[in-house]
Write a protein that holds these residues in place. Structure first.
Motif, PDB file in Angstrom:
ATOM      1  N   TYR A  39      -5.263  -5.083  -0.970  1.00  0.00           N
ATOM      2  CA  TYR A  39      -5.280  -3.927  -0.066  1.00  0.00           C
ATOM      3  C   TYR A  39      -4.298  -4.215   1.079  1.00  0.00           C
ATOM      4  CZ  TYR A  39      -9.515  -2.617  -2.584  1.00  0.00           C
ATOM      5  OH  TYR A  39     -10.420  -2.263  -3.566  1.00  0.00           O
ATOM      6  N   TYR A  40      -3.013  -4.123   0.740  1.00  0.00           N
ATOM      7  CA  TYR A  40      -1.970  -4.612   1.647  1.00  0.00           C
ATOM      8  C   TYR A  40      -1.859  -3.804   2.941  1.00  0.00           C
ATOM      9  CZ  TYR A  40      -0.647  -7.273  -2.479  1.00  0.00           C
ATOM     10  OH  TYR A  40      -0.669  -8.107  -3.573  1.00  0.00           O
ATOM     11  N   ASP A  41      -1.989  -2.499   2.845  1.00  0.00           N
ATOM     12  CA  ASP A  41      -1.855  -1.687   4.053  1.00  0.00           C
ATOM     13  C   ASP A  41      -2.980  -2.006   5.042  1.00  0.00           C
ATOM     14  OD1 ASP A  41      -0.469   0.727   5.359  1.00  0.00           O
ATOM     15  OD2 ASP A  41      -2.576   1.326   5.393  1.00  0.00           O
ATOM     16  N   GLU A  42      -4.204  -2.082   4.529  1.00  0.00           N
ATOM     17  CA  GLU A  42      -5.338  -2.404   5.392  1.00  0.00           C
ATOM     18  C   GLU A  42      -5.201  -3.814   5.957  1.00  0.00           C
ATOM     19  OE1 GLU A  42     -10.239  -2.330   5.248  1.00  0.00           O
ATOM     20  OE2 GLU A  42      -9.072  -2.011   3.409  1.00  0.00           O
ATOM     21  N   SER A  51       7.334   0.360  -1.318  1.00  0.00           N
ATOM     22  CA  SER A  51       6.538   1.555  -1.593  1.00  0.00           C
ATOM     23  C   SER A  51       7.167   2.777  -0.939  1.00  0.00           C
ATOM     24  CB  SER A  51       5.111   1.385  -1.063  1.00  0.00           C
ATOM     25  OG  SER A  51       4.511   0.232  -1.627  1.00  0.00           O
ATOM     26  N   ASP A  85      -3.161   5.432  13.559  1.00  0.00           N
ATOM     27  CA  ASP A  85      -2.352   4.457  12.807  1.00  0.00           C
ATOM     28  C   ASP A  85      -0.878   4.518  13.186  1.00  0.00           C
ATOM     29  OD1 ASP A  85      -4.573   3.564  11.496  1.00  0.00           O
ATOM     30  OD2 ASP A  85      -4.235   4.722   9.666  1.00  0.00           O
ATOM     31  N   LEU A  88       4.502  -4.113   0.794  1.00  0.00           N
ATOM     32  CA  LEU A  88       4.537  -2.648   0.878  1.00  0.00           C
ATOM     33  C   LEU A  88       5.946  -2.104   1.064  1.00  0.00           C
ATOM     34  CD1 LEU A  88       1.548  -2.180   3.337  1.00  0.00           C
ATOM     35  CD2 LEU A  88       1.547  -1.513   0.937  1.00  0.00           C
ATOM     36  N   VAL A 134       5.659  -1.162   8.625  1.00  0.00           N
ATOM     37  CA  VAL A 134       6.231  -1.996   7.560  1.00  0.00           C
ATOM     38  C   VAL A 134       7.663  -2.369   7.914  1.00  0.00           C
ATOM     39  CG1 VAL A 134       6.917  -2.075   5.148  1.00  0.00           C
ATOM     40  CG2 VAL A 134       4.740  -1.029   5.785  1.00  0.00           C
ATOM     41  N   ARG A 160      -2.574  -3.982   8.804  1.00  0.00           N
ATOM     42  CA  ARG A 160      -3.020  -3.423  10.079  1.00  0.00           C
ATOM     43  C   ARG A 160      -4.064  -4.318  10.742  1.00  0.00           C
ATOM     44  NH1 ARG A 160      -0.802   1.429  10.723  1.00  0.00           N
ATOM     45  NH2 ARG A 160       0.040   2.459   8.863  1.00  0.00           N
ATOM     46  N   ALA A 173       6.720   3.850   3.235  1.00  0.00           N
ATOM     47  CA  ALA A 173       6.066   2.632   3.687  1.00  0.00           C
ATOM     48  C   ALA A 173       5.655   2.693   5.152  1.00  0.00           C
ATOM     49  CB  ALA A 173       6.985   1.444   3.455  1.00  0.00           C
ATOM     50  N   SER A 228       1.985  -9.037   4.215  1.00  0.00           N
ATOM     51  CA  SER A 228       1.413  -7.782   3.726  1.00  0.00           C
ATOM     52  C   SER A 228       2.459  -6.681   3.751  1.00  0.00           C
ATOM     53  CB  SER A 228       0.207  -7.380   4.578  1.00  0.00           C
ATOM     54  OG  SER A 228      -0.766  -8.394   4.577  1.00  0.00           O
ATOM     55  N   ALA A 229       3.243  -6.645   4.819  1.00  0.00           N
ATOM     56  CA  ALA A 229       4.285  -5.620   4.936  1.00  0.00           C
ATOM     57  C   ALA A 229       5.337  -5.775   3.852  1.00  0.00           C
ATOM     58  CB  ALA A 229       4.929  -5.696   6.315  1.00  0.00           C
TER      59      ALA A 229
END
Length: 531
Positions: free
Chosen positions: A198-201, A229, A402, A226, A236, A204, A232, A222-223
């Motif tokens: 769960y990279y976005d979570e 993507s 966010d 992503l 990111v 953050r 992003a 994590s960024a």
């Protein structure tokens, strides 16, 4: 014998010595009254009956009155009985129907407290924690809530429920080692999210932790996951790395912000104050609470204004204040080593040289977990801040979204806020700020936003056109401050402009000159080279 049977009901009372003419009422077999004045006895009987009835009515009326007057007390006593015998649900329903609001509130707290005690003894910690909190200030409810919530958080932590544990520890603020254990649980939960993809979570969560442990490295990791993507996002891009052009543009904006005067002007609800280059303070507007009593202040380096009070930071690191002190917002006489000063509607906040956040006033801000704080701002009821990594901080979660990343400043009013990003664009939790760019400073009010642009103009956005204040003609502005009623700006030559409501004279700043700009050196004439 026959005569006796013929008259079985005859009763004759012999007359007394002083026989009166009015005989006692005698009833024969046919119910016929006997006596010279038979009707007089009837009247006496009726009088006695009426008097007795009247007395009975009065007695019942008095009993009803006293019952009415004491019905609330009787009901309260019954509620106490229900609580004492542990019938908490029934007691809650009964108390909810009481008419005496003060007694109702106190009994409800007592019921919550007693129920919480029972659940606490049964080790039902989650339910007990909620009930202790509902009991408010009843007896030692708060201390009991702290104790049971701490035990609940430790239980979550032991079971590996790091999200729940972190939230519980965070709610305890500075109780025992709750801040440290809260950060540890937040960090563990972020690692868990990263592990499960769960990279976005995760990004953050790590970003919000700032420089805690290896949070910065994991945020970038994590960024990176992503970055390929679609959509992003800015965070990111920030964490993965900006281009040289982006970095250069940000550096230029930062240098322009750094030269803007700080703490030079401030607006309260109905007053305006400003610091001069001599270290004195000017004030105009309502002085109903004494918020303009600043004429004897000297050695002032910055000013701040709440709704009805004024505060100033002096050159020796101490703070002075005047105006309404209803909530203790002026209790700053013991502050020392202060380097930055802020004021909200009913609060005053200072930051000391070692980074300690001082606060006095209506709101008891919870900042125990805040770290790496680069800038602060106070709204009407919330304290907001920006971390050194550009992350947003707020004592009211609904004020940030966010999109509040890569910030250099943030400002809030009642329920709305605006953040200024390092690239000069603003973000908001509800106001339309699309199209704004090249912004150096912001001031948020409950009606909208005033944004100081790098070309010296001020652009405004409002929720409702009826609240609009026209500042389109302002030029060469270097500082702004705004309230719900008016806005002021300082020009590059030290003069002050004002617009908006002026009912109490809060916009009467004509003639104010805060500083004299340093003369621009004339270019040296070119010398003719000698042959």
């Amino acid at each position: 014998m026959s005569e006796q049977k013929q008259q079985p009901h005859q009763v004759i009372h012999p007359p007394e010595e002083n026989e009166r003419k009015n005989a006692t009422l005698i009833w024969r077999k046919h119910s016929a009254p006997v006596g010279g004045t038979a009707h007089a006895g009837d009247r006496a009987f009726i009088r006695r009956a009426l008097i007795g009835s009247l007395i009975a009515v009065l007695v019942f009326a008095l009993l009803g009155y006293f019952a009415y007057r004491n019905s609330s007390a009787l009901k309260q006593a019954y509620a106490e009985v229900l609580i004492a015998r542990g019938d908490f649900v029934k007691a809650g329903k009964f108390i909810d129907n009481l008419n005496d609001e003060a007694a109702k509130a106190q009994l409800m707290k007592k019921n919550f407290y007693a129920y919480a005690k029972k659940l606490d003894a049964e080790n039902k910690l989650a339910e007990a924690s909620a009930l202790y909190l509902s009991a408010g200030d009843y007896e030692d409810s708060f201390q009991c809530w702290q104790d049971v919530t701490y035990r609940l958080a430790a239980l979550y932590e032991a079971d590996g429920d790091f999200q729940e544990a972190g939230e519980a520890f965070d709610s305890l603020q500075d109780y025992l080692d709750a801040p440290e254990r809260g950060n540890a649980c937040d960090y563990a939960f972020a690692l868990e999210r990263l592990e499960y993809g769960y990279y976005d979570e995760a990004m953050r969560l790590f970003y919000a932790l700032g420089d805690y442990e290896q949070a910065e490295e994991y945020a970038k990791q994590s960024a990176a996951e992503l970055s390929e993507s679609e959509g992003a996002g800015d965070l990111v891009s920030l964490l993965v790395g900006l281009t040289d052009e982006q970095l250069a543009a940000r550096a230029e904006l930062k240098s322009e912000r750094d030269v803007l005067p700080k703490g030079i002007i401030a607006t309260g609800y109905l007053h305006t104050v400003a610091r001069t280059e001599q270290g004195t303070v000017l004030a105009t507007g309502s002085n109903l609470s004494g918020q303009c009593n600043v004429s004897d202040w000297t050695n002032v380096v910055s000013v701040a204004a709440g709704a009805y009070h004024t505060a100033a930071l002096l050159g020796d690191g101490t703070v002075v204040a005047c105006g309404s002190n209803k909530y203790g917002q002026c209790n700053v006489t013991k502050w020392k080593n202060v380097v930055n000063l802020y004021a909200g509607a009913y609060n005053t906040v200072g930051v000391t040289a070692d980074g300690t956040i001082l606060n006095t006033g209506f709101e008891a801000y919870s900042t125990v977990k805040w770290h790496s704080v680069a800038a602060l701002s106070i709204g009407d009821f919330a304290l907001c801040g920006v971390m050194e990594n550009g992350g947003a901080l707020s004592t009211v979660d609904s004020l940030i979204t966010d999109e509040y990343v890569d910030l250099v400043s943030i400002d809030a009013a009642s329920a709305n806020s605006v953040g200024l990003k390092a690239d000069g664009t603003p973000v908001s939790n509800g106001l339309d700020v699309a199209g704004l760019s090249g912004i150096l400073a912001i001031d948020c009010t409950e009606n909208g936003l005033f944004a100081l642009k790098r070309d010296g103009t001020v652009e405004a956005r409002f929720y409702n056109d009826s609240d609009a204040i026209d500042v389109s003609g302002w030029r060469n502005i270097v500082a702004i401050s705004a309230s719900a009623t008016h806005v002021v700006g300082v020009t590059a030559d030290g003069h002050v402009l004002a617009a908006g409501w002026n009912a109490k004279g809060q916009s009467e700043v004509d003639g104010w000159v805060l500083f004299t700009p340093e003369p621009t050196p004339s270019p040296m004439p070119e010398q003719t080279p000698k042959p």
